[in-house]
Design a protein around this motif. Structure first.
Motif, PDB file in Angstrom:
ATOM      1  N   MET A   1     -15.272 -65.515  17.034  1.00 56.15           N
ATOM      2  CA  MET A   1     -14.003 -64.803  16.822  1.00 56.15           C
ATOM      3  C   MET A   1     -14.053 -64.073  15.477  1.00 56.15           C
ATOM      4  O   MET A   1     -14.648 -64.550  14.518  1.00 56.15           O
ATOM      5  N   LEU A   2     -13.423 -62.937  15.426  1.00 58.99           N
ATOM      6  CA  LEU A   2     -13.390 -62.127  14.206  1.00 58.99           C
ATOM      7  C   LEU A   2     -12.792 -62.928  13.056  1.00 58.99           C
ATOM      8  O   LEU A   2     -11.766 -63.576  13.196  1.00 58.99           O
ATOM      9  N   GLY A   3     -13.447 -62.910  11.887  1.00 59.51           N
ATOM     10  CA  GLY A   3     -13.002 -63.731  10.763  1.00 59.51           C
ATOM     11  C   GLY A   3     -11.786 -63.193  10.056  1.00 59.51           C
ATOM     12  O   GLY A   3     -11.665 -62.014   9.813  1.00 59.51           O
ATOM     13  N   ARG A   4     -10.864 -64.087   9.695  1.00 57.62           N
ATOM     14  CA  ARG A   4      -9.669 -63.709   8.935  1.00 57.62           C
ATOM     15  C   ARG A   4      -9.996 -63.580   7.457  1.00 57.62           C
ATOM     16  O   ARG A   4     -11.023 -64.051   6.982  1.00 57.62           O
ATOM     17  N   GLY A   5      -9.063 -62.961   6.715  1.00 60.64           N
ATOM     18  CA  GLY A   5      -9.167 -62.962   5.264  1.00 60.64           C
ATOM     19  C   GLY A   5      -9.070 -64.389   4.750  1.00 60.64           C
ATOM     20  O   GLY A   5      -8.282 -65.189   5.242  1.00 60.64           O
ATOM     21  N   ALA A   6      -9.882 -64.738   3.773  1.00 58.01           N
ATOM     22  CA  ALA A   6      -9.983 -66.127   3.352  1.00 58.01           C
ATOM     23  C   ALA A   6      -9.136 -66.459   2.137  1.00 58.01           C
ATOM     24  O   ALA A   6      -9.064 -67.608   1.738  1.00 58.01           O
ATOM     25  N   ALA A   7      -8.499 -65.473   1.539  1.00 59.84           N
ATOM     26  CA  ALA A   7      -7.747 -65.750   0.314  1.00 59.84           C
ATOM     27  C   ALA A   7      -6.563 -66.654   0.600  1.00 59.84           C
ATOM     28  O   ALA A   7      -5.970 -66.620   1.666  1.00 59.84           O
ATOM     29  N   ALA A   8      -6.199 -67.488  -0.373  1.00 65.48           N
ATOM     30  CA  ALA A   8      -5.070 -68.395  -0.204  1.00 65.48           C
ATOM     31  C   ALA A   8      -3.785 -67.721  -0.616  1.00 65.48           C
ATOM     32  O   ALA A   8      -3.774 -66.833  -1.468  1.00 65.48           O
ATOM     33  N   ALA A   9      -2.687 -68.118   0.014  1.00 67.23           N
ATOM     34  CA  ALA A   9      -1.380 -67.613  -0.380  1.00 67.23           C
ATOM     35  C   ALA A   9      -1.059 -68.080  -1.782  1.00 67.23           C
ATOM     36  O   ALA A   9      -1.523 -69.135  -2.230  1.00 67.23           O
ATOM     37  N   PRO A  10      -0.241 -67.300  -2.532  1.00 64.68           N
ATOM     38  CA  PRO A  10       0.065 -67.680  -3.911  1.00 64.68           C
ATOM     39  C   PRO A  10       0.687 -69.058  -4.037  1.00 64.68           C
ATOM     40  O   PRO A  10       0.481 -69.741  -5.039  1.00 64.68           O
ATOM     41  N   ASP A  11       1.437 -69.496  -3.018  1.00 70.15           N
ATOM     42  CA  ASP A  11       2.074 -70.812  -3.114  1.00 70.15           C
ATOM     43  C   ASP A  11       1.189 -71.919  -2.561  1.00 70.15           C
ATOM     44  O   ASP A  11       1.577 -73.083  -2.511  1.00 70.15           O
ATOM     45  N   GLY A  12      -0.029 -71.564  -2.097  1.00 64.53           N
ATOM     46  CA  GLY A  12      -0.957 -72.570  -1.609  1.00 64.53           C
ATOM     47  C   GLY A  12      -0.633 -73.117  -0.246  1.00 64.53           C
ATOM     48  O   GLY A  12      -1.249 -74.082   0.197  1.00 64.53           O
ATOM     49  N   LEU A 270      -3.674 -62.632  11.869  1.00 66.13           N
ATOM     50  CA  LEU A 270      -3.902 -63.031  10.480  1.00 66.13           C
ATOM     51  C   LEU A 270      -3.396 -64.446  10.195  1.00 66.13           C
ATOM     52  O   LEU A 270      -3.891 -65.120   9.295  1.00 66.13           O
ATOM     53  N   SER A 271      -2.414 -64.883  10.968  1.00 66.15           N
ATOM     54  CA  SER A 271      -1.897 -66.241  10.773  1.00 66.15           C
ATOM     55  C   SER A 271      -2.687 -67.280  11.564  1.00 66.15           C
ATOM     56  O   SER A 271      -2.329 -68.463  11.568  1.00 66.15           O
ATOM     57  N   HIS A 277      -1.294 -65.917  21.881  1.00 67.92           N
ATOM     58  CA  HIS A 277      -0.200 -65.924  20.899  1.00 67.92           C
ATOM     59  C   HIS A 277      -0.014 -64.541  20.294  1.00 67.92           C
ATOM     60  O   HIS A 277       1.118 -64.052  20.155  1.00 67.92           O
ATOM     61  N   CYS A 278      -1.114 -63.910  19.917  1.00 65.05           N
ATOM     62  CA  CYS A 278      -1.031 -62.587  19.283  1.00 65.05           C
ATOM     63  C   CYS A 278      -0.427 -61.554  20.238  1.00 65.05           C
ATOM     64  O   CYS A 278       0.419 -60.744  19.839  1.00 65.05           O
ATOM     65  N   LEU A 279      -0.871 -61.566  21.499  1.00 62.67           N
ATOM     66  CA  LEU A 279      -0.330 -60.610  22.474  1.00 62.67           C
ATOM     67  C   LEU A 279       1.157 -60.851  22.698  1.00 62.67           C
ATOM     68  O   LEU A 279       1.947 -59.893  22.753  1.00 62.67           O
ATOM     69  N   ARG A 280       1.548 -62.101  22.824  1.00 63.34           N
ATOM     70  CA  ARG A 280       2.980 -62.384  23.041  1.00 63.34           C
ATOM     71  C   ARG A 280       3.806 -61.970  21.828  1.00 63.34           C
ATOM     72  O   ARG A 280       4.915 -61.438  21.978  1.00 63.34           O
ATOM     73  N   ARG A 281       3.285 -62.197  20.655  1.00 59.70           N
ATOM     74  CA  ARG A 281       4.004 -61.796  19.436  1.00 59.70           C
ATOM     75  C   ARG A 281       4.144 -60.276  19.373  1.00 59.70           C
ATOM     76  O   ARG A 281       5.201 -59.753  19.011  1.00 59.70           O
ATOM     77  N   GLY A 282       3.087 -59.570  19.756  1.00 56.59           N
ATOM     78  CA  GLY A 282       3.163 -58.120  19.792  1.00 56.59           C
ATOM     79  C   GLY A 282       4.130 -57.608  20.845  1.00 56.59           C
ATOM     80  O   GLY A 282       4.920 -56.685  20.586  1.00 56.59           O
ATOM     81  N   LEU A 283       4.100 -58.199  22.031  1.00 53.69           N
ATOM     82  CA  LEU A 283       4.998 -57.766  23.105  1.00 53.69           C
ATOM     83  C   LEU A 283       6.453 -58.020  22.743  1.00 53.69           C
ATOM     84  O   LEU A 283       7.331 -57.185  23.009  1.00 53.69           O
ATOM     85  N   ASP A 284       6.731 -59.159  22.137  1.00 50.47           N
ATOM     86  CA  ASP A 284       8.110 -59.447  21.719  1.00 50.47           C
ATOM     87  C   ASP A 284       8.582 -58.440  20.673  1.00 50.47           C
ATOM     88  O   ASP A 284       9.736 -57.988  20.697  1.00 50.47           O
ATOM     89  N   ALA A 285       7.701 -58.083  19.737  1.00 47.59           N
ATOM     90  CA  ALA A 285       8.069 -57.097  18.715  1.00 47.59           C
ATOM     91  C   ALA A 285       8.346 -55.741  19.349  1.00 47.59           C
ATOM     92  O   ALA A 285       9.284 -55.034  18.953  1.00 47.59           O
ATOM     93  N   ALA A 286       7.541 -55.353  20.343  1.00 40.97           N
ATOM     94  CA  ALA A 286       7.750 -54.075  21.024  1.00 40.97           C
ATOM     95  C   ALA A 286       9.074 -54.066  21.778  1.00 40.97           C
ATOM     96  O   ALA A 286       9.816 -53.068  21.747  1.00 40.97           O
TER      97      ALA A 286
END
Length: 297
Positions: A1-12, A270-271, A277-286
């Protein structure tokens, strides 16, 4: 699977979702009309909306709505429409510090005739977004986890995608009716609709899943295709395509629906979400956009 960005959120609390979006910003005039007028006919339209738009700007707003920290690289004219676009982006939580205000050109515009079931569009070029994209530097890219690009495969966009990959940032590409293979070869989210997929070289006209799978294998990347009322599909190299249906609705205005879908898919991915999940999230946004007149992602 395509790799996500590895940086941590500022709040950890988990992975950061910092996105740089590069592409166009328009001021849109959207007219509700059942049909276009005939020659010399004065056809009375329905309601109309006048508001900021453009695929890149819309997607940036959608990503901000999805909880991402977003910076937009784009351009507007030094005019009232450009100021309205900037105000709308900032109000929506988008960082506009990389939006160039072009003192030599007007803000780009789009005239959209929307019937709910479809739309027709005329665009008018204005401020030079390529100069704004060319000004994006390595520090800008290192400051984000993901780069999303919209437009033609120009030198500035090719350079930006190369910078993202050099620094290990993930990439998504809106194909927008163009063959974006020069940008998309290698790991990327490649986003398009069924009509756009049908027009690609070597496409299977009546089988978007076969076309998506062929391009996923060729590009060694992910290919995501929206199918209108039939939902969306996701093709990955070495895996069967996944189709996710959407719930039936009565569209009011389709303008910006694809941009909202893209934002939902990118944010979900990214999450750490699954393809479904990604497709459903996109469809709901549309659906949020196309069922509301004058809505934005």
């Amino acid at each position: 699977m395509l790799g996500r960005g590895a940086a941590a959120a500022p709040d950890g609390t988990g992975p950061a979702r910092r996105v740089l979006v590069a592409g166009g910003t328009n001021f849109d005039i959207i007219v509700q009309a059942a049909r276009l007028p005939e020659e010399h006919e004065k056809l009375r339209g329905g309601t109309f909306s006048a508001l900021p738009g453009g695929s890149a700007a819309n997607t940036a707003l959608g990503l901000a709505r999805q909880g991402c920290a977003v910076r937009l690289a784009s351009a507007v004219g030094d005019d009232a429409l450009g100021r309205a676009c900037l105000d709308g982006l900032r109000a929506g939580g988008v960082d506009t510090s990389r939006v160039r205000v072009d003192t030599t050109a007007r803000t780009s515009m789009a005239l959209v005739f929307s019937s709910g079931s479809g739309k027709r569009m005329m665009t008018f070029a204005g401020a030079d977004r390529e100069a704004a994209i060319s000004a994006v530097n390595e520090e800008d890219v290192r400051a984000v986890d993901h780069v999303h690009v919209v437009g033609e495969p120009t030198r500035p966009l090719i350079r930006l995608v190369a910078l993202a990959r050099r620094h290990g940032r993930s990439v998504s590409v809106e194909w927008n009716g163009r063959d974006m293979s020069p940008l998309a070869g290698g790991p990327a989210l490649n986003l398009m609709n069924a009509d756009e997929a049908r027009g690609l070289p070597g496409a299977s006209p009546d089988d978007p899943a076969a076309t998506a799978q062929r391009y996923a294998e060729t590009l060694t990347g992910e290919v995501i295709v929206t199918l209108g009322p039939r939902g969306a599909l996701w093709a990955s190299p070495g895996r069967p395509p996944l189709h996710v249906p959407t719930r039936p609705v009565e569209p009011v205005d389709r303008t910006g629906g694809g941009d909202a879908f893209n934002a939902g898919v990118i944010a979900g991915w990214l999450s750490g979400g699954s393809r479904e999940h990604c497709l459903r999230r996109g469809l709901d946004a549309a659906l949020h956009v196309i069922t509301r007149r004058g809505a934005r992602p």
